[in-house]
Design a protein around this motif. Structure first.
Motif, PDB file in Angstrom:
ATOM      1  N   VAL A 113       7.220  17.128  -2.046  1.00 53.86           N
ATOM      2  CA  VAL A 113       8.813  17.243  -1.895  1.00 53.86           C
ATOM      3  C   VAL A 113       9.400  16.797  -0.700  1.00 53.86           C
ATOM      4  N   PHE A 114       9.322  17.547   0.776  1.00 54.05           N
ATOM      5  CA  PHE A 114       9.654  16.933   1.947  1.00 54.05           C
ATOM      6  C   PHE A 114       8.955  15.558   1.940  1.00 54.05           C
ATOM      7  N   ASN A 115       7.840  16.071   2.054  1.00 51.03           N
ATOM      8  CA  ASN A 115       7.108  13.898   3.005  1.00 51.03           C
ATOM      9  C   ASN A 115       7.508  13.049   1.922  1.00 51.03           C
ATOM     10  N   ALA A 116       7.931  13.236   0.295  1.00 49.33           N
ATOM     11  CA  ALA A 116       8.462  12.145  -0.420  1.00 49.33           C
ATOM     12  C   ALA A 116       9.552  11.526   0.110  1.00 49.33           C
ATOM     13  N   VAL A 117      10.817  12.226   0.328  1.00 45.73           N
ATOM     14  CA  VAL A 117      11.498  11.955   1.121  1.00 45.73           C
ATOM     15  C   VAL A 117      11.304  11.304   1.395  1.00 45.73           C
ATOM     16  N   ILE A 118      11.084  11.424   2.724  1.00 46.78           N
ATOM     17  CA  ILE A 118      10.175  11.020   4.213  1.00 46.78           C
ATOM     18  C   ILE A 118       9.630   9.229   3.594  1.00 46.78           C
ATOM     19  N   TYR A 119       9.081   9.413   3.230  1.00 48.65           N
ATOM     20  CA  TYR A 119       8.218   8.218   2.291  1.00 48.65           C
ATOM     21  C   TYR A 119       9.371   6.772   1.552  1.00 48.65           C
ATOM     22  N   ILE A 120      10.518   7.514   0.960  1.00 48.84           N
ATOM     23  CA  ILE A 120      11.124   6.913  -0.096  1.00 48.84           C
ATOM     24  C   ILE A 120      11.690   6.145   1.273  1.00 48.84           C
ATOM     25  N   ILE A 121      12.174   6.944   2.995  1.00 54.32           N
ATOM     26  CA  ILE A 121      13.147   6.405   3.594  1.00 54.32           C
ATOM     27  C   ILE A 121      12.243   5.479   4.197  1.00 54.32           C
ATOM     28  N   LEU A 122      11.210   5.058   4.568  1.00 52.73           N
ATOM     29  CA  LEU A 122      10.348   4.629   5.321  1.00 52.73           C
ATOM     30  C   LEU A 122      10.202   3.685   4.310  1.00 52.73           C
ATOM     31  N   ILE A 123       9.657   3.495   2.878  1.00 50.39           N
ATOM     32  CA  ILE A 123       9.934   2.329   1.668  1.00 50.39           C
ATOM     33  C   ILE A 123      11.283   1.351   1.710  1.00 50.39           C
ATOM     34  N   THR A 124      12.572   2.369   2.065  1.00 51.81           N
ATOM     35  CA  THR A 124      13.887   1.686   1.894  1.00 51.81           C
ATOM     36  C   THR A 124      13.787   0.063   3.167  1.00 51.81           C
ATOM     37  N   CYS A 125      13.639   1.253   4.593  1.00 49.60           N
ATOM     38  CA  CYS A 125      13.139   0.564   5.864  1.00 49.60           C
ATOM     39  C   CYS A 125      12.635  -0.590   5.451  1.00 49.60           C
TER      40      CYS A 125
ATOM     41  N   PRO B  22       0.370  -1.043  -0.256  1.00 47.42           N
ATOM     42  CA  PRO B  22       0.412  -0.077   0.354  1.00 47.42           C
ATOM     43  C   PRO B  22       0.927   1.552   0.262  1.00 47.42           C
ATOM     44  N   THR B  23       1.823   1.456   0.840  1.00 50.07           N
ATOM     45  CA  THR B  23       2.461   2.512   0.338  1.00 50.07           C
ATOM     46  C   THR B  23       3.397   2.847  -0.538  1.00 50.07           C
ATOM     47  N   LEU B  24       3.900   1.636  -1.105  1.00 49.36           N
ATOM     48  CA  LEU B  24       4.605   1.197  -2.336  1.00 49.36           C
ATOM     49  C   LEU B  24       3.663   2.328  -3.276  1.00 49.36           C
ATOM     50  N   LEU B  25       2.550   1.558  -3.580  1.00 45.53           N
ATOM     51  CA  LEU B  25       2.237   2.081  -5.032  1.00 45.53           C
ATOM     52  C   LEU B  25       1.408   3.473  -4.692  1.00 45.53           C
ATOM     53  N   ILE B  26       0.989   3.812  -3.088  1.00 44.62           N
ATOM     54  CA  ILE B  26       0.450   5.563  -2.977  1.00 44.62           C
ATOM     55  C   ILE B  26       2.125   6.128  -2.790  1.00 44.62           C
ATOM     56  N   PHE B  27       2.522   6.304  -3.162  1.00 46.54           N
ATOM     57  CA  PHE B  27       3.689   6.644  -3.220  1.00 46.54           C
ATOM     58  C   PHE B  27       4.090   7.026  -4.406  1.00 46.54           C
ATOM     59  N   LEU B  28       3.763   6.276  -5.434  1.00 47.81           N
ATOM     60  CA  LEU B  28       3.769   5.871  -7.186  1.00 47.81           C
ATOM     61  C   LEU B  28       3.080   7.202  -7.663  1.00 47.81           C
ATOM     62  N   LEU B  29       1.514   7.140  -7.820  1.00 46.60           N
ATOM     63  CA  LEU B  29       0.782   7.005  -7.595  1.00 46.60           C
ATOM     64  C   LEU B  29       1.076   8.632  -7.187  1.00 46.60           C
ATOM     65  N   GLY B  30       1.691   9.636  -6.204  1.00 49.13           N
ATOM     66  CA  GLY B  30       1.770  11.202  -5.362  1.00 49.13           C
ATOM     67  C   GLY B  30       2.462  10.862  -6.378  1.00 49.13           C
ATOM     68  N   VAL B  31       4.087  10.356  -6.484  1.00 47.41           N
ATOM     69  CA  VAL B  31       5.173  10.990  -7.191  1.00 47.41           C
ATOM     70  C   VAL B  31       4.648  10.828  -9.227  1.00 47.41           C
ATOM     71  N   VAL B  32       3.584  10.146 -10.053  1.00 44.38           N
ATOM     72  CA  VAL B  32       3.179  10.602 -10.499  1.00 44.38           C
ATOM     73  C   VAL B  32       2.771  11.754 -11.041  1.00 44.38           C
ATOM     74  N   VAL B  33       1.822  12.231  -9.922  1.00 47.08           N
ATOM     75  CA  VAL B  33       0.980  13.409  -9.839  1.00 47.08           C
ATOM     76  C   VAL B  33       1.596  14.731  -9.993  1.00 47.08           C
ATOM     77  N   ILE B  34       2.768  14.946  -8.882  1.00 44.56           N
ATOM     78  CA  ILE B  34       3.607  15.348  -8.681  1.00 44.56           C
ATOM     79  C   ILE B  34       3.957  15.853 -10.739  1.00 44.56           C
ATOM     80  N   VAL B  35       4.685  15.105 -11.110  1.00 47.98           N
ATOM     81  CA  VAL B  35       5.357  14.910 -12.140  1.00 47.98           C
ATOM     82  C   VAL B  35       4.286  15.512 -13.391  1.00 47.98           C
ATOM     83  N   LEU B  36       3.617  14.897 -13.820  1.00 43.60           N
ATOM     84  CA  LEU B  36       2.706  15.552 -14.179  1.00 43.60           C
ATOM     85  C   LEU B  36       2.122  16.605 -14.029  1.00 43.60           C
ATOM     86  N   GLY B  37       1.721  17.205 -12.592  1.00 41.13           N
ATOM     87  CA  GLY B  37       1.977  18.475 -12.706  1.00 41.13           C
ATOM     88  C   GLY B  37       3.041  19.029 -12.877  1.00 41.13           C
ATOM     89  N   ILE B  38       4.200  19.110 -12.810  1.00 43.53           N
ATOM     90  CA  ILE B  38       5.895  19.679 -13.239  1.00 43.53           C
ATOM     91  C   ILE B  38       5.754  20.443 -15.132  1.00 43.53           C
TER      92      ILE B  38
END
Length: 435
Positions: A414-426, A366-382
């Protein structure tokens, strides 16, 4: 319902698979007591007290006298599952199963051994009632060696659930200390308390901005405010766990002065376990979902240039429905699968503390899927902003003022995205370390 036998087989088909290994030995007719012994061992009689009756020691010894020479002829020891010393004697205080037949082998040992030898060298068609896995080769007899030699011994605790694992051992769970010493538990608990309090202080500083003279967390930034609220509750959940005794939350007492990790349906008997599950797992899931909504808001109201007055209020209602509906569905699935177990270090109950499958299914995925969706949304906005700026070098002044807060929202996401990257890595590190 759980299929009960003292070997902790989870299903009847699992017991049947082990039972089929004895087919060559049964065909050797080494003892009239063997079949009754196997049936009482693998398919025991269930009492009205949700218990089973073991075979009697005399029955086991009778079958062993007739059939052990057959196994030794093929260099196979008597199976540990049929250790006669583990069974009660007939007439003792404990009830047991006995066929009361005279202990007379059908043949003498030499004849039985020769019959078994012939059975292992000649292929004989299996009768319809035998399992398809039964075979008449010598390899079938050698399969008796690894028959469920259960290794979950003290200080570990045997469990009746295959999902309870310690390392790679199924049907097994650790003591309340787990793999930690008392000093490590105390040190880890102190660190968790300190970090939880620090996190709580940080998020509490941000909450007054909601009601300040120049308030933040208004309009498109509302999801960020709800994310902060969820993180506050998660921090409180870990602080509550640290203040409770381990017996009340993550562990349970199975015998006097002996505690084990709380797993399976045992969480239902602990209000503290359910409370910490809701505060930590449910609200941490809600937090990352609100981060996804925050990313979506930034993309819609900055990149797509939606107007908050028109669509904003209805979107907030949709966000609430989506976030809490997803959390509810996950919580119901976790409850239905009895996937909650205790975290002895944090003294909270969450999925995946002892079972790697639950860790992957309810935390990593669940964490990985939600994180990837958020990254896609940010990239599309940029991408949308870059395309728009190429078409027009300047924006209207009122639009620039109206969306002046959105750069903060982008930085926050973006700051929270970095936190979730660390969490998923753990999470992935923990998953790989267990295997």
């Amino acid at each position: 319902p759980l299929f009960l036998n003292s070997l902790l087989h989870y299903t009847q088909s699992e017991a049947s698979q082990i039972f089929s290994h004895y087919t060559p030995l049964l065909r050797s007719n080494c003892s009239t007591s063997l079949l009754f012994l196997l049936c009482s061992r693998y398919y025991p009689f269930c009492t009205q007290y949700n218990d089973t009756l073991p075979p009697c020691r005399e029955l086991c010894e009778c079958a062993k006298r007739g059939c052990e020479p057959v196994l030794l002829h093929h260099d196979v020891p008597w199976p540990a599952d049929l250790d006669c010393t583990e069974f009660p004697s007939y007439g003792s205080s404990q009830l047991c199963m006995h066929n009361f037949d005279p202990c007379n082998q059908i043949r003498h040992h030499n004849e039985s051994t020769d019959a078994a030898a012939n059975a292992t060298t000649t292929t004989t068609p299996s009768p319809p009632s035998t399992t398809s896995k039964a075979t008449t080769t010598a390899a079938s007899l050698t399969q008796l060696t690894p028959i469920k030699e259960y290794e979950c011994k003290e200080p570990l605790f045997a469990s009746r659930r295959r999902m309870d694992t310690f390392g790679e051992m199924e049907y097994c769970k650790s003591s309340c200390n787990g793999p930690y010493s008392d000093d490590q538990l105390a040190s880890g608990s102190n660190w968790l308390i300190a970090l939880s309090v620090l996190c709580l202080i940080c998020v509490l500083f941000s909450l007054p901005a909601r009601w300040a003279k120049n308030p933040r967390f208004r309009g498109p930034e509302k999801p960020a405010f709800y994310l902060v609220l969820c993180i506050t509750i998660v921090s409180l959940g870990y602080i509550v766990g640290a203040c409770l005794s381990r017996k009340s939350a993550a562990c349970e007492e199975v015998r006097p002065n002996q505690t084990t990790i709380r797993t399976g349906d045992q969480f239902k008997s602990s209000a503290a376990c359910i409370l910490t599950f809701l505060m930590t797992y449910v609200f941490s899931t809600a937090a990352i979902l609100w981060w996804l909504m925050s990313c979506l808001n930034w993309s819609l109201f900055c990149a797509m240039q939606w107007k908050w007055d028109d669509q904003g209020k209805s979107l907030v209602l949709f966000y609430h429905f989506f976030v809490w509906f997803v959390c509810l569905i996950l919580a119901v699935i976790v409850f239905a699968m009895s996937a909650i177990d205790g975290d002895v270090l944090a003294n909270v109950c969450t999925p995946g503390n002892t079972n790697a499958t639950f860790l992957a299914g309810f935390l990593i995925l669940p964490t990985l899927l939600i994180f990837l969706l958020g990254v896609v949304v940010i990239v599309l906005g940029i991408v949308r902003i870059i395309v728009q700026r190429r078409k027009s070098d300047s924006r209207k002044k009122e639009d620039a003022v109206k969306f002046s807060a959105l750069p903060f929202l982008f930085t926050f996401n973006v700051f929270n995205a970095v936190i979730y990257i660390i969490l998923i890595t753990c999470y992935f590190y923990e998953r790989s370390a267990r295997s």
